[in-house]
Design an enzyme around this catalytic site. Structure first.
Site, PDB file in Angstrom:
ATOM      1  N   HIS A  83       8.390   9.532  64.594  1.00  0.00           N
ATOM      2  CA  HIS A  83       8.373   9.591  63.046  1.00  0.00           C
ATOM      3  C   HIS A  83       8.384   8.357  62.618  1.00  0.00           C
ATOM      4  O   HIS A  83       8.629   7.923  61.290  1.00  0.00           O
ATOM      5  CB  HIS A  83       9.382  10.547  62.191  1.00  0.00           C
TER       6      HIS A  83
ATOM      7  N   ARG B   1      -2.918   7.993  64.321  1.00  0.00           N
ATOM      8  CA  ARG B   1      -1.663   8.341  64.479  1.00  0.00           C
ATOM      9  C   ARG B   1      -1.607   8.434  66.192  1.00  0.00           C
ATOM     10  O   ARG B   1      -2.070   9.360  66.410  1.00  0.00           O
ATOM     11  CB  ARG B   1      -1.183   9.226  63.590  1.00  0.00           C
TER      12      ARG B   1
ATOM     13  N   LEU C 262      12.057  15.595  57.200  1.00  0.00           N
ATOM     14  CA  LEU C 262      12.417  16.894  57.434  1.00  0.00           C
ATOM     15  C   LEU C 262      11.206  17.691  57.357  1.00  0.00           C
ATOM     16  O   LEU C 262      10.846  18.128  55.995  1.00  0.00           O
ATOM     17  CB  LEU C 262      13.671  17.428  56.604  1.00  0.00           C
ATOM     18  N   GLY C 263      10.392  17.885  58.321  1.00  0.00           N
ATOM     19  CA  GLY C 263       9.058  18.765  58.141  1.00  0.00           C
ATOM     20  C   GLY C 263       9.145  19.689  59.266  1.00  0.00           C
ATOM     21  O   GLY C 263      10.024  20.165  59.861  1.00  0.00           O
TER      22      GLY C 263
ATOM     23  N   GLY D  24       7.659  17.547  54.549  1.00  0.00           N
ATOM     24  CA  GLY D  24       7.535  18.825  53.949  1.00  0.00           C
ATOM     25  C   GLY D  24       8.970  19.446  53.301  1.00  0.00           C
ATOM     26  O   GLY D  24       8.793  19.747  52.033  1.00  0.00           O
ATOM     27  N   ILE D  25       9.833  19.649  54.058  1.00  0.00           N
ATOM     28  CA  ILE D  25      11.236  20.519  53.885  1.00  0.00           C
ATOM     29  C   ILE D  25      11.914  19.473  52.969  1.00  0.00           C
ATOM     30  O   ILE D  25      12.385  19.793  51.581  1.00  0.00           O
ATOM     31  CB  ILE D  25      11.986  20.730  54.774  1.00  0.00           C
TER      32      ILE D  25
ATOM     33  N   GLU E  80       2.105   8.471  55.843  1.00  0.00           N
ATOM     34  CA  GLU E  80       1.886   7.717  57.014  1.00  0.00           C
ATOM     35  C   GLU E  80       0.399   7.216  57.290  1.00  0.00           C
ATOM     36  O   GLU E  80       0.276   6.111  57.761  1.00  0.00           O
ATOM     37  CB  GLU E  80       2.004   8.807  58.453  1.00  0.00           C
TER      38      GLU E  80
ATOM     39  N   GLU F 239      11.028  16.856  51.045  1.00  0.00           N
ATOM     40  CA  GLU F 239      10.384  16.600  49.498  1.00  0.00           C
ATOM     41  C   GLU F 239      10.383  17.840  48.694  1.00  0.00           C
ATOM     42  O   GLU F 239      10.223  17.669  47.566  1.00  0.00           O
ATOM     43  CB  GLU F 239       8.887  16.113  49.911  1.00  0.00           C
TER      44      GLU F 239
HETATM   45  P1  AMP Z   1       5.491  19.005  57.157  1.00  0.00           P
HETATM   46  O1  AMP Z   1       5.488  19.179  58.754  1.00  0.00           O
HETATM   47  O2  AMP Z   1       6.091  17.719  56.457  1.00  0.00           O
HETATM   48  O3  AMP Z   1       4.104  19.401  56.716  1.00  0.00           O
HETATM   49  O4  AMP Z   1       6.461  19.950  56.537  1.00  0.00           O
HETATM   50  C1  AMP Z   1       6.134  21.555  56.717  1.00  0.00           C
HETATM   51  C2  AMP Z   1       7.745  22.260  56.294  1.00  0.00           C
HETATM   52  O5  AMP Z   1       7.580  21.991  54.935  1.00  0.00           O
HETATM   53  C3  AMP Z   1       7.476  23.740  56.779  1.00  0.00           C
HETATM   54  O6  AMP Z   1       8.706  24.173  57.233  1.00  0.00           O
HETATM   55  C4  AMP Z   1       7.328  24.182  55.254  1.00  0.00           C
HETATM   56  O7  AMP Z   1       7.771  25.698  55.001  1.00  0.00           O
HETATM   57  C5  AMP Z   1       8.093  23.137  54.509  1.00  0.00           C
HETATM   58  N1  AMP Z   1       7.833  23.368  52.811  1.00  0.00           N
HETATM   59  C6  AMP Z   1       6.611  22.874  52.291  1.00  0.00           C
HETATM   60  N2  AMP Z   1       6.788  23.109  51.188  1.00  0.00           N
HETATM   61  C7  AMP Z   1       7.973  23.795  50.900  1.00  0.00           C
HETATM   62  C8  AMP Z   1       8.653  24.219  49.665  1.00  0.00           C
HETATM   63  N3  AMP Z   1       8.170  24.205  48.783  1.00  0.00           N
HETATM   64  N4  AMP Z   1      10.172  24.811  49.934  1.00  0.00           N
HETATM   65  C9  AMP Z   1      10.411  25.074  51.152  1.00  0.00           C
HETATM   66  N5  AMP Z   1       9.931  24.200  52.340  1.00  0.00           N
HETATM   67  C10 AMP Z   1       8.571  23.912  52.193  1.00  0.00           C
END
Ligand code: AMP
Length: 394
Positions: free
Chosen positions: A182, A94, A210-211, A329-330, A380, A332
């Site tokens: 993204h 990536r 939303l991550g 992360g957020i 990805e 999903e």
């Molecule tokens: P990513 O960059 O896609 O890995 O996403 C990371 C974000 O997802 C962080 O802000 C984490 O706190 C959030 N996240 C992961 N699992 C959860 C959950 N079960 N509830 C709320 N936020 C989450």
């Protein structure tokens, strides 16, 4: 084509990897894993299709002194020792920024690498690590073919107007335009949309990635029409540590009246802002949701309000809205954030099914909703592996 494809997604403190069988395009990754906490307390984890894998040998007892390069060398050794039943045919990376020239996955050469080096100031949080991974593989296995897959490439279908800032034309011509990011995540979601939406997949869809990094992409015919990130990955939504959209006058004020240097402003905007900056508690949505502090609530409210406003602001670009997809992360995992964003969009006739949302079903909109709302995990790595298969076949 008998052999494996290794995908690497190298961030500032983590390396995510996956191993795919080159001969089976539909198969999931044989092995996936991650080295997290690089520079602090690195931890290696991996799993195959059966479950977690033991990690004896080169990836045990990692220390803070291990650089990305050391860790990738060890990862290649671990894969060869424990999972090298088939030869490695290609490593796909990536790479966040491909600039104006790189609009499709590309085999790595010295020229490509130096072109991509020149783009590092536009993605200081990611690009140097992406390129360090390429160099680490070359140092260990100089003859192994490598490919770069760009986050910017998916957005090259946008009309010129969508890519322009209202700056003098010579600056746009020089490449100061909205690139968007993204793209590998959006390409994956676009590829699976027909499985979930049928013919509406080609309609008017907004994907919310939303991550820790966060952006949105408005699609028609499953192609990017508009996106919230711009010249760099700083623009748009509130992120874990990044500010998102900001009045450029704030930057002038910080430099002219508070005497901050460019490097200090960069650190402020990329590392100390966003959810972390507003809450003063954490960059993680999960931490903020668990906190009772009013500052945590305020940060979540700002995240939600900006997301709803950005989503609504993209609707004219695709002349309406048939579906919204939440991912990363957020997107999903956080039912409360999805519910709060959708509540601010109910005037569109968008209604959630609260039980389906709480369960995290694929379809979380109510039967009566005018807009379908889906939760789809992104992948990805699958997009990178697919690009490598195509490059290996040509
Ligand atoms: P990513 O960059 O896609 O890995 O996403 C990371 C974000 O997802 C962080 O802000 C984490 O706190 C959030 N996240 C992961 N699992 C959860 C959950 N079960 N509830 C709320 N936020 C989450």
């Amino acid at each position: 084509m008998t052999g494996d494809i290794l995908t690497l997604n190298c961030g500032s403190s983590s390396v995510k990897f996956a191993v795919f069988d080159a001969a089976h395009p539909k198969a999931a990754a044989r092995i996936t894993g991650k080295i997290a906490g690089i520079g602090r307390a690195p931890v290696f984890t991996a799993r195959d299709t059966e479950g977690p894998l033991e990690t004896p040998g080169p990836l045990n007892e990692l220390t803070t002194a291990h650089t990305h390069e050391d860790l990738i060398a060890r990862l290649l050794d671990w894969l060869a020792q424990h999972h090298g039943d088939q030869p490695l045919l290609m490593v796909g990376h990536r790479v966040v920024h491909g600039g104006k020239s790189y609009t499709a996955p590309t085999r790595i050469t010295q020229t490509v690498l130096s072109d991509l080096d020149a783009l590092s100031p536009l993605a200081p949080l990611h690009q140097p690590h992406n390129l360090a991974a390429i160099r680490a593989v070359s140092a260990r296995q100089p003859n192994l073919p490598q490919a770069a897959c760009f986050d910017t490439a998916f957005h090259r279908t946008q009309d010129r107007t969508e890519t322009l800032f209202a700056l003098p034309r010579d600056l746009s011509d020089e490449g100061i335009i909205r690139y968007g990011f993204h793209g590998l995540s959006y390409a994956y979601i676009a590829s699976v949309l027909p499985d979930h939406l049928g013919t509406s997949a080609n309609g008017r869809v907004i994907v919310a990635h939303l991550g820790n990094g966060a952006s949105m992409c408005a699609m028609r015919q499953r192609k990017s029409v508009a996106t919230s990130m711009g010249f760099t990955a700083l623009d748009g939504l509130v992120m874990g540590r990044r500010c998102g959209t900001l009045d450029p006058g704030v930057i002038l004020y910080l430099m002219q009246s508070k005497g901050m240097t460019a490097a200090q402003v960069e650190t402020l905007l990329y590392r100390k802002s966003g959810l972390l900056g507003v809450s003063g508690i954490s960059n993680s949505m999960q931490d903020l949701e668990a906190s009772n502090a009013p500052q945590a609530r305020e940060a979540i409210d700002l995240f939600v309000a900006r997301a709803a406003r950005t989503l609504a602001g993209m609707i004219p670009a695709i002349s309406g809205l048939d579906a919204v997809v939440f991912t990363a992360g957020i997107g999903e995992n956080s039912a409360p954030v999805r519910a709060a964003i959708c509540a601010q969009l109910d005037w569109l006739g968008l209604q959630l099914d609260p039980k389906a949302n709480a369960r995290g079903d694929v379809k979380i909109s109510a039967q009566t909703s005018a807009v379908d709302v889906l939760v789809l995990p992104t992948n990805e790595e699958a997009v990178i592996a697919s690009a490598c298969r195509t490059l290996l076949a040509t």
